[in-house]
Design an enzyme around this catalytic site. Structure first.
Site, PDB file in Angstrom:
ATOM      1  N   SER A 182       1.543  -0.932   0.472  1.00 42.17           N
ATOM      2  CA  SER A 182       0.250  -0.008   0.032  1.00 42.17           C
ATOM      3  C   SER A 182       0.874   1.223  -0.210  1.00 42.17           C
ATOM      4  O   SER A 182       1.973   1.165   0.066  1.00 42.17           O
ATOM      5  CB  SER A 182      -0.919   0.581   1.290  1.00 42.17           C
ATOM      6  OG  SER A 182      -0.444  -0.748   1.931  1.00 42.17           O
ATOM      7  N   CYS A 183      -0.109   2.092  -0.116  1.00 40.79           N
ATOM      8  CA  CYS A 183       0.846   3.611  -0.427  1.00 40.79           C
ATOM      9  C   CYS A 183       1.345   3.929   0.746  1.00 40.79           C
ATOM     10  O   CYS A 183       1.308   3.645   2.373  1.00 40.79           O
ATOM     11  CB  CYS A 183      -0.658   4.767  -0.921  1.00 40.79           C
ATOM     12  SG  CYS A 183       0.167   6.413  -1.032  1.00 40.79           S
ATOM     13  N   PRO A 184       2.491   4.501   1.173  1.00 38.74           N
ATOM     14  CA  PRO A 184       3.730   5.177  -0.122  1.00 38.74           C
ATOM     15  C   PRO A 184       4.462   4.213  -0.682  1.00 38.74           C
ATOM     16  O   PRO A 184       5.333   4.386  -1.208  1.00 38.74           O
ATOM     17  CB  PRO A 184       4.254   6.293   0.281  1.00 38.74           C
ATOM     18  CG  PRO A 184       4.021   5.928   1.434  1.00 38.74           C
ATOM     19  CD  PRO A 184       3.598   4.592   1.977  1.00 38.74           C
TER      20      PRO A 184
END
Length: 73
Positions: free
Chosen positions: A10-12
């Site tokens: 998942s981000c980032p």
């Protein structure tokens, strides 16, 4: 072309992995990033606009996002 598999992250993290890969290649070379995080679309668009690197391809197929980025000098 170096491939960065950031699927499932998942981000980032997809963007961080892409930045690390870009730091390891020479200007004019490209990387291909695979990600499953829908937020990566916005992240990679903004990153290439701000960094000056060139987005050669941005596509999505079956929930997998693919970005091909060319490192600029």
């Amino acid at each position: 072309m170096q491939e960065v598999d950031a699927r499932g992250l998942s981000c980032p993290l997809p963007l961080l992995k892409a930045k690390q890969a870009l730091n390891q290649i020479q200007p004019g070379e490209t990387i291909k990033v695979l990600a499953t995080d829908a937020g990566s679309v916005r992240d990679f668009k903004t990153f290439t606009e701000l960094s000056g690197h060139e987005m050669l391809e941005s596509s999505q197929h079956n929930g997998c996002y693919c970005y091909v980025i060319k490192k600029t000098g």
